[in-house]
Scaffold this motif. Structure first.
Motif, mmCIF file in Angstrom:
data_model
loop_
_atom_site.group_PDB
_atom_site.id
_atom_site.type_symbol
_atom_site.label_atom_id
_atom_site.label_comp_id
_atom_site.label_asym_id
_atom_site.label_seq_id
_atom_site.Cartn_x
_atom_site.Cartn_y
_atom_site.Cartn_z
ATOM 1 N N MET A 102 0.862 -1.184 0.000
ATOM 2 C CA MET A 102 0.000 0.000 0.000
ATOM 3 C C MET A 102 0.901 1.237 0.000
ATOM 4 N N ASN A 103 0.741 2.079 -1.000
ATOM 5 C CA ASN A 103 1.561 3.284 -1.037
ATOM 6 C C ASN A 103 0.937 4.381 -0.167
ATOM 7 N N PHE A 104 1.646 5.488 -0.061
ATOM 8 C CA PHE A 104 1.219 6.552 0.859
ATOM 9 C C PHE A 104 -0.130 7.137 0.469
ATOM 10 N N SER A 105 -0.383 7.247 -0.827
ATOM 11 C CA SER A 105 -1.641 7.819 -1.298
ATOM 12 C C SER A 105 -2.834 6.935 -0.906
ATOM 13 N N GLN A 106 -2.669 5.636 -1.089
ATOM 14 C CA GLN A 106 -3.738 4.708 -0.698
ATOM 15 C C GLN A 106 -3.933 4.712 0.809
ATOM 16 N N PHE A 107 -2.834 4.777 1.554
ATOM 17 C CA PHE A 107 -2.912 4.835 3.005
ATOM 18 C C PHE A 107 -3.656 6.091 3.460
ATOM 19 N N MET A 108 -3.363 7.217 2.814
ATOM 20 C CA MET A 108 -4.019 8.477 3.164
ATOM 21 C C MET A 108 -5.513 8.413 2.852
ATOM 22 N N ARG A 109 -5.867 7.833 1.714
ATOM 23 C CA ARG A 109 -7.267 7.715 1.318
ATOM 24 C C ARG A 109 -8.037 6.820 2.299
ATOM 25 N N GLN A 110 -7.424 5.689 2.668
ATOM 26 C CA GLN A 110 -8.065 4.780 3.623
ATOM 27 C C GLN A 110 -8.185 5.432 4.999
ATOM 28 N N GLY A 111 -7.141 6.133 5.418
ATOM 29 C CA GLY A 111 -7.188 6.840 6.697
ATOM 30 C C GLY A 111 -8.263 7.912 6.709
ATOM 31 N N HIS A 112 -8.424 8.615 5.595
ATOM 32 C CA HIS A 112 -9.459 9.646 5.486
ATOM 33 C C HIS A 112 -10.848 9.025 5.630
ATOM 34 N N ARG A 113 -11.040 7.861 5.027
ATOM 35 C CA ARG A 113 -12.335 7.176 5.152
ATOM 36 C C ARG A 113 -12.621 6.782 6.592
ATOM 37 N N TRP A 114 -11.616 6.218 7.273
ATOM 38 C CA TRP A 114 -11.829 5.803 8.662
ATOM 39 C C TRP A 114 -12.033 7.011 9.574
ATOM 40 N N LEU A 115 -11.334 8.091 9.288
ATOM 41 C CA LEU A 115 -11.534 9.307 10.076
ATOM 42 C C LEU A 115 -12.942 9.856 9.896
ATOM 43 N N SER A 116 -13.486 9.751 8.694
ATOM 44 C CA SER A 116 -14.847 10.240 8.475
ATOM 45 C C SER A 116 -15.860 9.401 9.250
ATOM 46 N N ILE A 117 -15.617 8.097 9.342
ATOM 47 C CA ILE A 117 -16.497 7.240 10.151
ATOM 48 C C ILE A 117 -16.392 7.629 11.617
ATOM 49 N N LEU A 118 -15.172 7.823 12.107
ATOM 50 C CA LEU A 118 -14.964 8.216 13.500
ATOM 51 C C LEU A 118 -15.612 9.561 13.798
ATOM 52 N N PHE A 119 -15.447 10.514 12.886
ATOM 53 C CA PHE A 119 -16.047 11.835 13.061
ATOM 54 C C PHE A 119 -17.570 11.732 13.123
ATOM 55 N N THR A 120 -18.158 10.956 12.224
ATOM 56 C CA THR A 120 -19.612 10.793 12.212
ATOM 57 C C THR A 120 -20.108 10.179 13.518
#
Length: 69
Positions: A1-19
């Motif tokens: 997993m490259n940094f871009s994919q890691f950032m995208r996946q992290g952004h998705r999980w952060l949005s779930i946590l925020f919600t």
């Protein structure tokens, strides 16, 4: 997993946590005055989402600049 994919996946999980933190905030507010730590609980994921979202927004522009120049 490259940094871009890691950032995208992290952004998705952060949005779930925020919600979830916002839902918890509203649920506790319905019962009365919430504790202050719960009021500010959505802010850390929100700021991390801001940083990752700005990075993801800039990716196509940075890639376009690398291809042309």
């Amino acid at each position: 997993m490259n940094f871009s994919q890691f950032m995208r996946q992290g952004h998705r999980w952060l949005s779930i946590l925020f919600t979830l933190t916002v839902i918890a905030n509203f649920a506790v507010m319905a019962m009365g005055a919430p504790p202050m730590w719960l009021v500010y609980l959505p802010l850390p994921p929100l700021f991390l989402m801001l940083a990752s979202g700005l990075y993801l927004f800039a990716l196509p522009y940075a890639a376009r600049g690398r291809v042309k120049g």
